[in-house]
Design an enzyme around this catalytic site. Sequence first.
Site, PDB file in Angstrom:
ATOM      1  N   SER A   1       0.769  -1.254   0.260  1.00  0.00           N
ATOM      2  CA  SER A   1      -0.105   0.173   0.009  1.00  0.00           C
ATOM      3  C   SER A   1       0.865   1.328   0.069  1.00  0.00           C
ATOM      4  O   SER A   1       0.271   2.309  -0.143  1.00  0.00           O
ATOM      5  CB  SER A   1      -1.036   0.042   1.179  1.00  0.00           C
ATOM      6  OG  SER A   1      -2.007  -1.110   0.983  1.00  0.00           O
TER       7      SER A   1
ATOM      8  N   LYS B   1       0.500   3.794  -2.908  1.00  0.00           N
ATOM      9  CA  LYS B   1      -0.463   4.734  -2.810  1.00  0.00           C
ATOM     10  C   LYS B   1       0.161   5.894  -2.614  1.00  0.00           C
ATOM     11  O   LYS B   1      -0.482   7.108  -3.077  1.00  0.00           O
ATOM     12  CB  LYS B   1      -1.703   4.463  -1.709  1.00  0.00           C
ATOM     13  CG  LYS B   1      -2.505   3.261  -1.566  1.00  0.00           C
ATOM     14  CD  LYS B   1      -3.260   3.282  -0.864  1.00  0.00           C
ATOM     15  CE  LYS B   1      -4.279   1.816  -0.856  1.00  0.00           C
ATOM     16  NZ  LYS B   1      -3.825   0.602  -0.997  1.00  0.00           N
TER      17      LYS B   1
ATOM     18  N   SER C   1      -6.507   3.695   3.542  1.00  0.00           N
ATOM     19  CA  SER C   1      -5.890   3.018   2.570  1.00  0.00           C
ATOM     20  C   SER C   1      -6.612   2.190   1.593  1.00  0.00           C
ATOM     21  O   SER C   1      -6.530   0.942   1.263  1.00  0.00           O
ATOM     22  CB  SER C   1      -4.856   1.854   3.332  1.00  0.00           C
ATOM     23  OG  SER C   1      -3.928   1.337   2.758  1.00  0.00           O
TER      24      SER C   1
ATOM     25  N   LYS D   1       3.021   6.627   5.097  1.00  0.00           N
ATOM     26  CA  LYS D   1       2.086   5.400   4.623  1.00  0.00           C
ATOM     27  C   LYS D   1       2.358   4.131   5.132  1.00  0.00           C
ATOM     28  O   LYS D   1       3.725   3.809   5.360  1.00  0.00           O
ATOM     29  CB  LYS D   1       1.771   5.390   3.280  1.00  0.00           C
ATOM     30  CG  LYS D   1       0.692   4.437   2.713  1.00  0.00           C
ATOM     31  CD  LYS D   1      -0.762   5.165   2.894  1.00  0.00           C
ATOM     32  CE  LYS D   1      -1.905   4.237   2.582  1.00  0.00           C
ATOM     33  NZ  LYS D   1      -1.813   3.020   3.481  1.00  0.00           N
TER      34      LYS D   1
END
Length: 332
Positions: free
Chosen positions: A80, A83, A143, A245
């Site tokens: 993730s 992202k 997320s 993140k």
Amino acid sequence: HWERPLKGYVVYSIAKAGLAGLTKSLALELGPAVRVNGVSPGAIAWPEDGQFDPAERERGMRATFAKLYKDADQPMPPSSMAKMMTVYMVFEELAAGRIKLDTRFKVSEKAWRMSQQGSTMWVGEPGSEVTVEDLIKGMIVLSGNDACIVVAEGLSPSEEAFAERMTKRAHELGLNKSVFKNASGWPAEGQYTTARDLAVLAWRTIEDFPKYYPYYSIQNWTYNNIKQDNRNRLLRTVAGTDGLKTGHTEEGGYGQSASAVRDGRRLILVVNGLNTMRQRAEEADRLLEWSFREFENISLFKAEEELDKAAVWLGEAPTVPLVAGKALVLTL
């Protein structure tokens, strides 16, 4: 000692100048041997203004900021943390005025189906619309893989086309060892990045979009009457943390890109390969606290400060001042 070895990490130390928000720092790279830009041992100083061309920023970062690393260039699944690249591109569109925070993107069948699995924002039924601002929060705080698809399809003809744009833009930013196959980091063959690339991306996000970067510091968010906490636990446990993140895949383990600032000094951290969310948080916490504790910024001299005088023969004055053109700061 974790059951799964820590696959890699990188920590950057960045100082911020007191005047005009200019960047200042000194290069000190610690690896298997102490070396800086080919010089060993020791350290070299870099001017505080950081005014190099965008195309040179990654090169400047490699030669300028204090770094601790292990396997920083080892390819790994982005999970993730991919992202961050999607969010970066959204921020670019906002900054350029091509979209606005209240611009609405339509939910496709593909995005709706993705909301039924993995990390999700619950974007809604096919045909419904979601604002760009809500999608940003959905990607960062929740997320949401589904939010990433809505964004990708809103900015490009398809998610696949958007992923190609992501890779192209990443390489332009200096993320030369990153390839993206989708907008969310969902496991895909041929998709990879490195800890160093993610650290550079974090730094570019912070530097390039000070207006929008604070979205990364949102600790919780309520959407569709459901309140959820940001998965970045460091926002709540490590003083000064303001992003970025987390990520997880079966292949790559648990990872974290994070940044924290104290007394004008910013650290950027990327770790990957941990076994659990708890281990990820504890290891990231340990590395950040250790870096803040063991290193400090020492000002060598200020811009325009007179350092010495040089003798002049047959001049109008017997000496001339030797003045620093730019301030220099040493990180030790």
